[in-house]
Design an enzyme around this catalytic site. Structure first.
Site, short mmCIF file in Angstrom:
data_model
loop_
_atom_site.label_atom_id
_atom_site.label_comp_id
_atom_site.label_asym_id
_atom_site.label_seq_id
_atom_site.Cartn_x
_atom_site.Cartn_y
_atom_site.Cartn_z
N ASP A 80 0.83 -1.21 0.00
CA ASP A 80 0.00 0.00 0.00
C ASP A 80 0.87 1.26 0.00
O ASP A 80 1.95 1.29 0.59
CB ASP A 80 -0.89 -0.04 1.25
CG ASP A 80 -1.95 1.04 1.27
OD1 ASP A 80 -2.37 1.49 0.19
OD2 ASP A 80 -2.37 1.44 2.38
N HIS A 81 0.41 2.31 -0.65
CA HIS A 81 0.96 3.67 -0.54
C HIS A 81 2.48 3.79 -0.55
O HIS A 81 3.05 4.44 0.33
CB HIS A 81 0.44 4.32 0.74
CG HIS A 81 -0.91 4.94 0.60
ND1 HIS A 81 -1.19 5.96 -0.28
CD2 HIS A 81 -2.06 4.67 1.23
CE1 HIS A 81 -2.45 6.28 -0.18
NE2 HIS A 81 -3.01 5.52 0.73
N ASN A 228 -10.09 0.64 0.89
CA ASN A 228 -9.01 0.47 1.86
C ASN A 228 -9.53 0.77 3.27
O ASN A 228 -10.20 1.79 3.49
CB ASN A 228 -7.86 1.43 1.56
CG ASN A 228 -7.02 0.97 0.39
OD1 ASN A 228 -7.46 0.21 -0.46
ND2 ASN A 228 -5.79 1.45 0.34
#
Length: 298
Positions: A80-81, A228
């Protein structure tokens, strides 16, 4: 079973529900996601934030991958991210085949260049890429983005970005925020509808913690097929630990861990129901079987 994120998202999109993607940091978080998904016969995603990746490194990735392989429902593992090429390379080397190359902190041109480079890198490893256009405000894992820095996704710019980078999924900013909503959320559904009209790839909405059911449902109707979730699951974990450890008679360590798993599992169960994925595991089993049959005929 360990699943392809692309297959999870495409199947969810075709059948008008969304995949819950839950950030995990340890064994308790992984067990909570898998337990809830198996009990509800729902697909799910295990997400690893870069801060968690740097903490647990390949051991955390290996645990997630093994848990996904052993699950009786389809589960994928996703970075993620990530704003750092080294983190992405480490995740790919450890076996992650789904990443978010997050260039949203950069100005548009740098975001495009970073995302295009990371997409090429990921595709060489057979991984898919989620990117982000716009800037989501709020706080997550120690990173705070002020409201004044937030920027909505421009539909036409999103089209040009996807074409230039070749990404496989796009996270959009339509008024959603990371962390807790300080005021009642207001999502720009007209903007989301325009993006969906112009783009064919799966759309993702970050900041699902705290969104009411009606907004979740409307987002799915307009093409969002992945949500998310982080904040509410972490809060449940920390609250359970606090109650167990600070109680009059502290529990055994495994009982404390079990209470934390139960607390997180309750939140995850609620989210999977909101996302409409309960009972949808068989759809992914069918898609997986069809994919294998197709490969055998090539």
């Amino acid at each position: 079973m360990l699943a392809s994120t692309q297959e999870l998202l495409e199947t969810a999109r075709r059948n008008a529900y969304a995949i819950g993607a839950f950030n995990v940091y340890n064994l308790e978080g992984v067990k909570a996601v898998i337990n809830a998904a198996e009990k509800l016969r729902s697909p799910a995603m295990l997400q690893i934030h870069p801060s968690a990746l740097r903490y647990g490194r390949s051991m955390l990735v290996a645990m997630c991958l093994e848990a996904a392989k052993a699950a009786t429902v389809s589960v994928s593992v996703h970075l993620d991210h990530s704003t750092d090429q080294q983190d992405i390379q480490d995740a790919l080397q450890a076996g992650v085949r789904s990443i978010m190359a997050d260039g949203s902190p950069f100005e548009y041109g740098k975001n495009l260049d970073f995302t295009r480079q990371m997409t090429q890198l990921a595709h060489q490893s057979g991984a898919i890429v989620e990117a982000e256009i716009g800037r989501i405000s709020g706080t997550e894992d120690g990173l705070t983005i002020a409201e004044k820095e937030a920027k909505m996704t421009d539909p036409l710019q999103a089209v040009a970005f996807v074409r230039a980078t070749g990404v496989d999924a796009l996270a959009v900013t339509i008024g959603n925020v990371h962390g807790e909503y300080k005021r009642p959320p207001r999502l720009d559904f007209d903007r989301l509808a325009k993006i969906r009209q112009l783009l064919e790839i799966p759309l993702v909405l970050h900041g699902a913690s705290g969104l009411p059911a009606a907004m979740i449902s409307r987002s799915i109707q307009l093409g969002v097929c992945k949500f998310n979730v982080n904040t509410e699951v972490r809060q449940a974990y920390l609250q359970a630990l606090k109650e167990e450890v600070c109680g009059k008679s502290p529990s055994d360590l495994l009982e404390i861990a079990g209470a934390a798993i139960t607390a997180m599992e309750s939140v995850i169960t609620e989210k999977l129901a909101l996302f409409g994925s309960v009972g949808k595991a068989h759809l992914h089993e069918t898609s997986y079987a069809a994919m294998l049959a197709s490969l055998s005929h090539d």
